[in-house]
Scaffold this active site. Structure first.
Site, PDB file in Angstrom:
ATOM      1  N   GLU A 123       0.366  -4.694  -6.562  1.00  0.00           N
ATOM      2  CA  GLU A 123      -0.045  -3.567  -5.727  1.00  0.00           C
ATOM      3  C   GLU A 123      -1.562  -3.537  -5.741  1.00  0.00           C
ATOM      4  OE1 GLU A 123       1.940  -1.811  -3.876  1.00  0.00           O
ATOM      5  OE2 GLU A 123       3.714  -2.828  -4.632  1.00  0.00           O
TER       6      GLU A 123
ATOM      7  N   CYS B 119      -6.437   3.235  -3.376  1.00  0.00           N
ATOM      8  CA  CYS B 119      -6.151   1.997  -2.638  1.00  0.00           C
ATOM      9  C   CYS B 119      -5.770   2.254  -1.192  1.00  0.00           C
ATOM     10  CB  CYS B 119      -5.050   1.215  -3.344  1.00  0.00           C
ATOM     11  SG  CYS B 119      -3.545   2.175  -3.629  1.00  0.00           S
TER      12      CYS B 119
END
Length: 478
Positions: free
Chosen positions: A208, A243
């Protein structure tokens, strides 16, 4: 130490301790209790690590973690049931199913920006799938890491779920071990190290990561609503240290002045005239990241493009929300992931050009579009590769447990959230069950032209060929 930890967990897994639904549910209930009983401690740790406002801590970490636990508890027995699938004509009579099997002993390496949620959410999936798990929290968020090391043994089975604290040496030692899966959240540089270590043991990996998440803003919008949603997605998400935070905006030259003015008004309303004093903005995590971000806007060709903000306070590790207009594309600000409170705005002649601009960069973890134009929405969804996307808002897609969350290309591999977390830590085992009837002699040697004709018919789905095969044609002596 790492070797001993893995050995103990393998023994627990081999004994079948983690497989029963009752064990899995008990651990998830323990995590729910931990979140409920220790909410104040979690909030305090997040404030120590990032000066995170309590509202953000609750909305973006604590509540999502609790919801994730409850969603898994509600679905776990259904997820564990074998999935019945059709059997092929070539295996008639038979039954077929897919069994979700735990992978074994897994490693979760989490990130510092959402140190509670990004640690506990993958662990929830690993537990739900019946694995033993090691959590390695980020040393860059030491208060949260210490809290996990203290609390988890009080609420879950410490023979199957362990926390290992430390920095690079401890992480390196863990990566030397053989795992059945590694789940890493962080940056691309470390991801490559994780992949290299995993390759030695042919270990599957979920990554991720991040990337430059674009926001395309059309003039055909409700601008008042759009700028609030962009602002909260950028600065209300850990002051840009997320993110999925918007990394840059693309709009038309004609619309840019109106967009900039609207963003300025919203930012002043959200964070006041002196945002460095705002209690609603997280600080930059540490001096290293502060220096990195400060250097991005100190470049001459970048500093001249600041149209709002730019103030810094190194002592407090604070950087104000900053807008920049038409920064050159070859600068560090525009080539690397920003991961902070700086938001460049790029202009194009017509909004349709924005899709080509997005696609000229690496595939982002998230892509956003603000527009009422249905054709533009369709083109955006069809033609922009991204881990996930959202039309007319930012960040909220991760809160839907029925959607997978993950990257593509440089922004990651694999996905999780909801049942996708369970699937991430499961092997889908194919199972075919037959009895001793329905024997087709055509499949056995010696091979003849007649047998080949029947087998070709079976492969092509011929019902007549199936009947002939089951009747034992061509007839052979036993």
């Amino acid at each position: 130490m790492a070797e001993e930890v893995v050995r103990e967990l393998r023994a627990s897994f081999a004994a079948g301790r983690t497989r029963p639904a009752e064990w899995r549910a008990a651990q998830l209930k323990g995590l729910v209790r931990m979140i409920e009983e220790k909410e104040a401690d979690i909030t305090a740790a997040l404030h120590d690590d990032l000066s995170k406002p309590s509202m953000e801590s609750y909305l973006h970490e604590i509540s999502l973690a609790k919801s994730s636990c409850k969603f898994a508890l509600d679905g776990i027995k259904k997820w564990m049931k074998p999935e019945k699938v059709p059997a092929a004509i070539t295996t008639f009579p038979s039954s077929a199913q897919i069994v979700s099997e735990p992978l074994g002993v897994v490693l979760v390496i989490s990130a510092w920006n959402y140190p509670f949620l990004l640690s506990i959410d993958p662990v929830i999936g690993a537990i739900a799938a019946g694995n033993a798990v090691v959590l390695k929290p980020s040393e860059i968020a030491p208060a949260t890491s210490t809290l996990f090391a203290k609390l988890l043994p009080e609420y879950v089975d410490n023979t199957c779920i362990k926390v290992v604290e430390g920095g690079v040496p401890e992480t390196s030692a863990l990566l030397e071990q053989r795992w059945d899966k590694i789940f890493y959240t962080g940056n691309g540089t470390v991801a490559r190290i994780v992949l290299a270590a995993a390759a030695k043991h042919v270990t599957p990996v979920a990554l991720e990561l991040g990337g430059k998440c674009p926001v395309i803003v059309d003039s055909n919008v409700d601008l008042h609503v759009a700028v609030k949603r962009i602002a909260v997605g950028k600065w209300g998400c850990n002051n840009g240290q997320a993110c999925i935070a918007p990394d840059y905006i693309i709009t038309t030259k004609a619309f840019a002045p109106e967009l900039v003015d609207s963003l300025k008004r919203v930012l002043e309303r959200f964070y006041g005239k002196d945002p460095l004093e705002s209690a609603d903005l997280s600080r930059i995590v540490n001096s290293k990241h502060f220096q990195r971000l400060a250097a991005l806007i100190e470049e001459k060709e970048v500093a001249d493009k600041i149209v709002y903000g730019g103030q810094t306070d190194e002592k407090k590790l604070k950087i104000a929300p900053t807008l920049l207009l038409d920064v050159p594309q070859d600068t560090a600000l525009m080539t690397g992931e920003i991961f902070g409170p700086l938001l460049p705005i790029v202009t194009v002649e017509k909004i349709e050009d924005s899709i080509d601009l997005v696609n000229s960069k690496s595939k982002p973890l998230a892509a956003y579009l603000f527009s009422r134009n249905k054709k533009l929405q369709q083109d955006f969804v069809a033609n922009v590769p991204a881990g996930g996307m959202l039309v007319n808002d930012t960040a909220l897609h991760l809160a839907n447990p029925y959607l997978p969350f993950g990257g593509v290309g440089d922004s990651g591999m694999g996905s999780y959230h909801g049942k996708f977390s369970f699937d991430c830590f499961s092997h889908k085992k194919a199972v075919l069950i037959r009895g001793f009837g329905g024997e087709a002699t055509a499949r056995y040697p010696p091979y003849t032209a007649e047998k080949q004709k029947i087998l070709r018919g079976l492969i092509n789905g011929s019902f007549i060929a199936l009947i002939l095969a089951l009747l034992g044609f061509p007839r052979e002596k036993r």
